[in-house]
Design a protein around this motif. Structure first.
Motif, PDB file in Angstrom:
ATOM      1  N   MET A  57      -3.473  11.416   6.845  1.00  0.00           N
ATOM      2  CA  MET A  57      -3.361  11.700   5.422  1.00  0.00           C
ATOM      3  C   MET A  57      -2.244  12.698   5.127  1.00  0.00           C
ATOM      4  O   MET A  57      -1.882  12.863   3.972  1.00  0.00           O
ATOM      5  N   GLN A  58      -1.686  13.316   6.164  1.00  0.00           N
ATOM      6  CA  GLN A  58      -0.623  14.299   5.943  1.00  0.00           C
ATOM      7  C   GLN A  58       0.633  13.676   5.365  1.00  0.00           C
ATOM      8  O   GLN A  58       1.404  14.344   4.696  1.00  0.00           O
ATOM      9  N   GLY A  59       0.852  12.380   5.611  1.00  0.00           N
ATOM     10  CA  GLY A  59       2.038  11.714   5.101  1.00  0.00           C
ATOM     11  C   GLY A  59       1.938  11.331   3.628  1.00  0.00           C
ATOM     12  O   GLY A  59       2.937  10.987   3.007  1.00  0.00           O
ATOM     13  N   TYR A  60       0.736  11.411   3.085  1.00  0.00           N
ATOM     14  CA  TYR A  60       0.513  11.044   1.689  1.00  0.00           C
ATOM     15  C   TYR A  60       0.712  12.246   0.773  1.00  0.00           C
ATOM     16  O   TYR A  60       0.410  13.381   1.149  1.00  0.00           O
ATOM     17  N   LEU A  61       1.175  11.975  -0.437  1.00  0.00           N
ATOM     18  CA  LEU A  61       1.295  13.011  -1.455  1.00  0.00           C
ATOM     19  C   LEU A  61      -0.107  13.484  -1.822  1.00  0.00           C
ATOM     20  O   LEU A  61      -0.962  12.694  -2.220  1.00  0.00           O
ATOM     21  N   GLN A  62      -0.353  14.773  -1.659  1.00  0.00           N
ATOM     22  CA  GLN A  62      -1.672  15.325  -1.967  1.00  0.00           C
ATOM     23  C   GLN A  62      -1.728  15.622  -3.458  1.00  0.00           C
ATOM     24  O   GLN A  62      -1.480  16.736  -3.902  1.00  0.00           O
ATOM     25  N   SER A  63      -2.054  14.565  -4.218  1.00  0.00           N
ATOM     26  CA  SER A  63      -2.002  14.627  -5.679  1.00  0.00           C
ATOM     27  C   SER A  63      -2.922  13.560  -6.267  1.00  0.00           C
ATOM     28  O   SER A  63      -3.191  12.541  -5.631  1.00  0.00           O
ATOM     29  N   ASP A  64      -3.345  13.787  -7.499  1.00  0.00           N
ATOM     30  CA  ASP A  64      -4.123  12.785  -8.215  1.00  0.00           C
ATOM     31  C   ASP A  64      -3.277  11.570  -8.581  1.00  0.00           C
ATOM     32  O   ASP A  64      -3.825  10.524  -8.941  1.00  0.00           O
ATOM     33  N   SER A  65      -1.948  11.684  -8.473  1.00  0.00           N
ATOM     34  CA  SER A  65      -1.073  10.557  -8.823  1.00  0.00           C
ATOM     35  C   SER A  65      -0.895   9.558  -7.677  1.00  0.00           C
ATOM     36  O   SER A  65      -0.335   8.487  -7.890  1.00  0.00           O
ATOM     37  N   LEU A  66      -1.375   9.888  -6.471  1.00  0.00           N
ATOM     38  CA  LEU A  66      -1.305   8.944  -5.350  1.00  0.00           C
ATOM     39  C   LEU A  66      -2.081   7.679  -5.705  1.00  0.00           C
ATOM     40  O   LEU A  66      -3.168   7.749  -6.274  1.00  0.00           O
ATOM     41  N   LYS A  67      -1.515   6.525  -5.330  1.00  0.00           N
ATOM     42  CA  LYS A  67      -2.190   5.244  -5.562  1.00  0.00           C
ATOM     43  C   LYS A  67      -2.285   4.480  -4.239  1.00  0.00           C
ATOM     44  O   LYS A  67      -1.308   4.357  -3.517  1.00  0.00           O
ATOM     45  N   PHE A  68      -3.491   3.984  -3.945  1.00  0.00           N
ATOM     46  CA  PHE A  68      -3.732   3.171  -2.763  1.00  0.00           C
ATOM     47  C   PHE A  68      -4.401   1.882  -3.216  1.00  0.00           C
ATOM     48  O   PHE A  68      -5.442   1.916  -3.869  1.00  0.00           O
ATOM     49  N   TYR A  69      -3.780   0.744  -2.879  1.00  0.00           N
ATOM     50  CA  TYR A  69      -4.330  -0.554  -3.253  1.00  0.00           C
ATOM     51  C   TYR A  69      -4.649  -1.317  -1.984  1.00  0.00           C
ATOM     52  O   TYR A  69      -3.768  -1.624  -1.184  1.00  0.00           O
ATOM     53  N   GLY A  70      -5.928  -1.597  -1.771  1.00  0.00           N
ATOM     54  CA  GLY A  70      -6.359  -2.292  -0.566  1.00  0.00           C
ATOM     55  C   GLY A  70      -7.478  -3.259  -0.874  1.00  0.00           C
ATOM     56  O   GLY A  70      -7.679  -3.664  -2.020  1.00  0.00           O
ATOM     57  N   ARG A  71      -8.245  -3.596   0.141  1.00  0.00           N
ATOM     58  CA  ARG A  71      -9.288  -4.617  -0.007  1.00  0.00           C
ATOM     59  C   ARG A  71     -10.383  -4.216  -0.988  1.00  0.00           C
ATOM     60  O   ARG A  71     -11.080  -5.072  -1.520  1.00  0.00           O
ATOM     61  N   ASN A  72     -10.546  -2.930  -1.259  1.00  0.00           N
ATOM     62  CA  ASN A  72     -11.563  -2.467  -2.214  1.00  0.00           C
ATOM     63  C   ASN A  72     -10.982  -2.215  -3.596  1.00  0.00           C
ATOM     64  O   ASN A  72     -11.634  -1.594  -4.430  1.00  0.00           O
ATOM     65  N   GLY A  73      -9.753  -2.673  -3.844  1.00  0.00           N
ATOM     66  CA  GLY A  73      -9.123  -2.476  -5.139  1.00  0.00           C
ATOM     67  C   GLY A  73      -8.267  -1.223  -5.167  1.00  0.00           C
ATOM     68  O   GLY A  73      -7.876  -0.689  -4.132  1.00  0.00           O
ATOM     69  N   LEU A  74      -7.998  -0.737  -6.364  1.00  0.00           N
ATOM     70  CA  LEU A  74      -7.109   0.410  -6.565  1.00  0.00           C
ATOM     71  C   LEU A  74      -7.889   1.709  -6.472  1.00  0.00           C
ATOM     72  O   LEU A  74      -8.922   1.874  -7.115  1.00  0.00           O
ATOM     73  N   THR A  75      -7.364   2.623  -5.663  1.00  0.00           N
ATOM     74  CA  THR A  75      -7.902   3.973  -5.563  1.00  0.00           C
ATOM     75  C   THR A  75      -6.819   4.921  -6.031  1.00  0.00           C
ATOM     76  O   THR A  75      -5.670   4.821  -5.598  1.00  0.00           O
ATOM     77  N   LYS A  76      -7.180   5.843  -6.899  1.00  0.00           N
ATOM     78  CA  LYS A  76      -6.237   6.837  -7.399  1.00  0.00           C
ATOM     79  C   LYS A  76      -6.622   8.209  -6.878  1.00  0.00           C
ATOM     80  O   LYS A  76      -7.794   8.583  -6.899  1.00  0.00           O
ATOM     81  N   GLY A  77      -5.612   8.922  -6.383  1.00  0.00           N
ATOM     82  CA  GLY A  77      -5.815  10.285  -5.935  1.00  0.00           C
ATOM     83  C   GLY A  77      -5.972  10.426  -4.430  1.00  0.00           C
ATOM     84  O   GLY A  77      -6.545   9.575  -3.761  1.00  0.00           O
ATOM     85  N   TRP A  78      -5.445  11.540  -3.923  1.00  0.00           N
ATOM     86  CA  TRP A  78      -5.471  11.821  -2.491  1.00  0.00           C
ATOM     87  C   TRP A  78      -6.901  11.984  -1.995  1.00  0.00           C
ATOM     88  O   TRP A  78      -7.277  11.408  -0.981  1.00  0.00           O
TER      89      TRP A  78
END
Length: 95
Positions: A1-22
């Motif tokens: 997780m260190q490579g990800y922006l530690q912010s509520d603006s982070l977006k991750f889209y995967g098999r469970n749909g869209l997740t917002k925030g670190w």
């Protein structure tokens, strides 16, 4: 997780749909990979790196997760942005 922006603006889209925030992304990761048997060993193959705009790139590739509970493979697109002199993932689409 260190490579990800530690912010509520982070977006991750995967098999469970869209997740917002670190923090939400970390919580989902811990649910999906609660033990070493599930997390296994992860390898990547980078297929393309292309500029989007100043200080932003997309990275396209494949992942290979080797684990005792069954291997998992797939593809991803990451968007990296240089923030305060450090490259951070600001968006991740993994399938």
């Amino acid at each position: 997780m260190q490579g990800y922006l530690q912010s509520d603006s982070l977006k991750f889209y995967g098999r469970n749909g869209l997740t917002k925030g670190w923090q939400n992304t970390l919580t989902n990761y811990k649910k999906c990979y609660p033990t070493e048997a599930e997390s296994g060993t992860l390898r990547f193959k980078i297929n393309d790196i292309s500029p989007i705009e100043n200080n932003s790139y997309w990275v396209m590739g494949e992942f290979f997760l080797e684990r005792t509970v069954g291997n998992a493979n797939g593809v991803f697109i990451l968007i990296f942005k240089k923030i305060n002199g450090k490259w951070k993932i600001v968006a991740d689409m993994t399938a």
